[in-house]
Structures are given as structure tokens and as C-alpha cells.
Design a protein around this motif. Structure first.
Motif, PDB file in Angstrom:
ATOM      1  N   VAL A   1       6.572  43.244   3.554  1.00 50.21           N
ATOM      2  CA  VAL A   1       7.130  41.894   3.530  1.00 50.21           C
ATOM      3  C   VAL A   1       8.648  41.996   3.586  1.00 50.21           C
ATOM      4  O   VAL A   1       9.276  42.627   2.743  1.00 50.21           O
ATOM      5  CB  VAL A   1       6.698  41.126   2.270  1.00 50.21           C
ATOM      6  N   ASP A   2       9.245  41.374   4.605  1.00 54.97           N
ATOM      7  CA  ASP A   2      10.697  41.411   4.792  1.00 54.97           C
ATOM      8  C   ASP A   2      11.367  40.320   3.973  1.00 54.97           C
ATOM      9  O   ASP A   2      10.747  39.326   3.594  1.00 54.97           O
ATOM     10  CB  ASP A   2      11.054  41.243   6.267  1.00 54.97           C
ATOM     11  N   ASN A   3      12.660  40.512   3.720  1.00 51.29           N
ATOM     12  CA  ASN A   3      13.409  39.496   3.002  1.00 51.29           C
ATOM     13  C   ASN A   3      14.893  39.744   3.186  1.00 51.29           C
ATOM     14  O   ASN A   3      15.335  40.881   3.314  1.00 51.29           O
ATOM     15  CB  ASN A   3      13.066  39.513   1.505  1.00 51.29           C
ATOM     16  N   ALA A   4      15.665  38.663   3.210  1.00 44.37           N
ATOM     17  CA  ALA A   4      17.119  38.770   3.336  1.00 44.37           C
ATOM     18  C   ALA A   4      17.739  39.344   2.072  1.00 44.37           C
ATOM     19  O   ALA A   4      18.865  39.834   2.096  1.00 44.37           O
ATOM     20  CB  ALA A   4      17.721  37.403   3.649  1.00 44.37           C
ATOM     21  N   VAL A   5      17.004  39.279   0.970  1.00 45.28           N
ATOM     22  CA  VAL A   5      17.446  39.887  -0.288  1.00 45.28           C
ATOM     23  C   VAL A   5      16.575  41.119  -0.517  1.00 45.28           C
ATOM     24  O   VAL A   5      15.368  41.005  -0.734  1.00 45.28           O
ATOM     25  CB  VAL A   5      17.314  38.911  -1.463  1.00 45.28           C
ATOM     26  N   GLY A   6      17.193  42.298  -0.444  1.00 45.99           N
ATOM     27  CA  GLY A   6      16.435  43.542  -0.448  1.00 45.99           C
ATOM     28  C   GLY A   6      15.451  43.684  -1.589  1.00 45.99           C
ATOM     29  O   GLY A   6      14.327  44.142  -1.392  1.00 45.99           O
ATOM     30  N   VAL A   7      15.831  43.280  -2.802  1.00 46.13           N
ATOM     31  CA  VAL A   7      14.953  43.467  -3.959  1.00 46.13           C
ATOM     32  C   VAL A   7      13.777  42.500  -3.971  1.00 46.13           C
ATOM     33  O   VAL A   7      12.920  42.583  -4.850  1.00 46.13           O
ATOM     34  CB  VAL A   7      15.748  43.353  -5.284  1.00 46.13           C
ATOM     35  N   LEU A   8      13.703  41.602  -3.001  1.00 45.52           N
ATOM     36  CA  LEU A   8      12.553  40.703  -2.878  1.00 45.52           C
ATOM     37  C   LEU A   8      11.590  41.153  -1.783  1.00 45.52           C
ATOM     38  O   LEU A   8      10.537  40.549  -1.594  1.00 45.52           O
ATOM     39  CB  LEU A   8      13.021  39.268  -2.601  1.00 45.52           C
ATOM     40  N   ALA A   9      11.961  42.211  -1.052  1.00 47.01           N
ATOM     41  CA  ALA A   9      11.075  42.768  -0.029  1.00 47.01           C
ATOM     42  C   ALA A   9      10.048  43.675  -0.701  1.00 47.01           C
ATOM     43  O   ALA A   9      10.274  44.185  -1.802  1.00 47.01           O
ATOM     44  CB  ALA A   9      11.888  43.553   0.988  1.00 47.01           C
ATOM     45  N   THR A  10       8.909  43.898  -0.039  1.00 44.64           N
ATOM     46  CA  THR A  10       7.895  44.781  -0.608  1.00 44.64           C
ATOM     47  C   THR A  10       7.611  45.949   0.329  1.00 44.64           C
ATOM     48  O   THR A  10       7.641  45.819   1.551  1.00 44.64           O
ATOM     49  CB  THR A  10       6.580  44.031  -0.892  1.00 44.64           C
TER      50      THR A  10
END
Length: 336
Positions: free
Chosen positions: A22-31
Motif C-alpha cells: 500500500v503506497d502513501n505520500a507519508v512513508g510511515v503510513l505505507a505498508t
């Protein structure tokens, strides 16, 4: 995760929970499913292998995480980035080294999960020990990969084949060091020098190679001419110990990077990041609490890892660590 000058470890990307990519613009919210191999390019883009999701993840300098899909991948494990922007990925299950071209100045980072460009070439695909061109060579469970800017060869460690290969720009794969037999010997030359389950490899600016031998729990040095010598560890005794040369000990060596005269070694079962002096084999703890798995950010002695695997270092001395069982990418300042 990141360690500052006081030895502080910080998480760069990943929630700490395993799952689909799972991608995210905030790294710590990616999996991440399983963070293993890791590399950093000249522009501070981090490439992290997500083995469980058979994908390559890209972390921008701003922390944006996106997925670079690898068509047909099975269990990618190692990654390296060449100076011209070529990205090399070892696939342990497919017995393959694949090469891709990604722009070194602006690798794609977007929420659309782009697919990597078509393979430039691939070496291997069939398990075995045959040398030859990319259409005939065989690899045996490749793990680590490194771009040697001195020879322009790509180096690959074969965990199952007990050799280190040199692969030239045309995809020709030849054994550089290793007998092909799973035994350990402290010294040797070229094909007569045993390397026991080599896991990862780097080359210093002066041309000397350093090999992590998983099966022997040691770090070995190899000259450009292929002469192998012992650097650090206790052969066959896989325990953590601080010290130099044979007084040092490693609870399984998994990943290695180099910064100047310092090797940065991921000690998987020791749950620590080690620094190893290439001059005398002095091995110290750089981050983590040896023998204590965990996922805490914090200073040296408090911040913890859970099976660190891959390591990479940028031009400023920041080490990036793939923390496998925490499913995250961490950052360590080597001044810490």
C-alpha cells in the motif's frame, strides 16, 4: 528508520504491520509485506525490495512511497542501482538477475503504482551452476547484488551455489570466487577459495571486495585478483560479540554496505546494525540492542530492530536498513 548523532533510530517507511503493498505520500503510513534488500541512488531515492509482495518499492527523498511492479517476479530479494540508472534485482525463487532502466535523475514516484520498464536483460532463470551468456548461464538461489563501478561488472552472491559471480554488461556470468561446495576456508584464491552460503557483497573504492558468509557467520575480504582472507567473525560460531577479527562475533550476517573504510552489516539474528573497520576487522554495534528484537525508535541502546536484512548508505553517511519482521525501512546516521 534514522539514527542521529546521538545514535537515534527513526522509521522512514512502513506502519510496522505486514500486508499488501500500500503506497502513501507519508512513508510511515505505507505498508510492506517483507522488507529485505535495499539500495539508494545518487539522488537519494531509496529502492526497497518487498519480497512477500514480489515488488520493488520506491521511497522519494520527501518520503513518498510508491510501488514499482516487477512483472513475473516470484521472490525478489536483492537490489542494486548502477551509476547510469540501471536497477538490478535478484529473484531467489526464479534463480534470476533482472536488469531494468530507470532514470537516475527522476525515477517515477506517483500514486499510480507504475510498472518498471521492460527488462534490459536477465541472467539465469534456471537453477544450476552453468557459466555463460545470459541465455545459457544458470544461477543457484541468488541473494545479494552490487554494481562494481571499477570493473563495470555486476556482482551476485549465490547462496545455494556457494560462489560469487561477475556478470558483465552483456550478461555474461562467470564465477569469480567460490568452489561451489558449502564449506568454509579462511583463505584461498579464486575458484579454489571456499565461500559458505554467501549472502551479500560490496566493493570498496580501492577494488577490494567484502563478502558476508551466512553459513560461517563471518565477513571475508577478497582482493581484485581473487585472493580471499578472513576479516571478522568466529567461523561456525554464530553468536554476537564485540571485538576485532576473531574476537568479533555475528549472529547471522545478512546485508552489507560500505562508507569509506567502514562496512555497515545487518546482523539478522542479533537484531543489530554493526560497523566493521576494513583495516582491522573491529566490529562494533551501531544501532539496535543485541539479542533483543523490537521495533522501537530511539537512541543507541534503546532503539530496536527485528531481523534487519538489507543495508545501503547514501553519500552523506546515512544508512538505510530493511527491518524485515517489522516490515519497515529505517534510517541510521553513521556519525551516531
Amino acid at each position: 528508520r534514522k539514527v542521529d548523532t546521538a545514535g537515534f533510530t527513526t522509521t522512514v517507511a512502513g506502519t510496522g504491520a505486514t500486508g499488501a503493498a500500500v503506497d502513501n505520500a507519508v512513508g510511515v503510513l505505507a505498508t510492506f509485506g517483507d522488507a529485505t534488500g535495499i539500495a539508494v541512488d545518487a539522488n537519494d531515492y531509496v529502492f526497497a525490495v518487498d519480497s512477500a509482495n514480489a515488488a520493488l518499492r520506491l521511497i522519494s527523498p520527501a518520503g513518498f512511497v510508491t510501488t514499482l511492479a516487477i512483472a513475473g517476479a516470484s521472490w525478489p530479494i536483492g537490489v542494486a542501482v548502477g551509476p547510469s540508472g540501471d536497477v538490478y534485482v535478484t529473484d531467489n525463487a526464479k534463480n534470476e538477475l533482472a536488469a531494468f532502466q530507470v532514470s537516475p535523475s527522476a525515477p517515477t514516484a506517483s500514486p499510480t503504482a507504475p510498472t518498471l520498464p521492460a527488462e534490459t536483460w536477465a541472467a539465469g532463470t534456471v537453477q544450476g551452476m552453468a557459466e555463460g551468456t545470459r541465455s545459457t548461464a544458470q544461477l543457484n538461489h541468488p541473494t545479494g547484488v552490487f554494481c562494481d563501478t571499477i570493473s563495470n561488472d555486476v556482482l551476485v552472491t549465490e547462496f545455494g551455489g556457494h560462489v560469487v559471480r561477475r556478470i558483465d554488461e552483456h550478461g555474461r556470468a562467470d564465477v569469480f570466487i567460490g568452489t561451489g561446495v558449502g564449506t568454509y576456508a579462511a583463505t584461498g584464491l579464486g575458484r579454489a577459495a571456499a565461500v559458505f552460503k554467501p549472502q551479500d557483497v560490496v566493493v570498496a573504492a580501492g577494488g577490494e571486495m567484502y563478502v558476508l558468509e551466512w553459513g560461517a557467520c563471518v565477513v571475508s575480504a577478497v582482493t581484485a585478483a581473487g585472493s580471499k582472507t578472513f576479516l571478522a567473525g568466529q567461523s561456525g560460531t554464530c553468536v554476537h560479540a564485540v571485538g576485532a577479527g576473531a574476537a568479533a562475533g555475528f549472529a547471522k550476517v545478512a546485508g552489507v554496505a560500505i562508507f569509506g573504510s567502514t562496512l555497515v552489516v545487518a546482523e539478522l539474528s542479533g537484531h543489530a546494525v554493526r560497523s566493521v573497520n576494513t583495516a582491522n576487522g573491529d566490529a562494533q554495534v551501531k544501532a539496535g540492542v543485541p539479542g533483543t528484537p523490537g521495533g522501537l525508535d530511539g537512541p543507541l541502546g534503546t532503539g530496536t530492530f527485528n531481523e534487519p536484512v538489507g543495508t545501503a548508505v547514501d553519500g552523506t553517511g546515512i544508512a538505510f536498513v530493511a527491518d524485515r519482521l517489522n516490515h519497515v525501512v529505517r534510517k541510521v546516521d553513521l556519525a551516531g
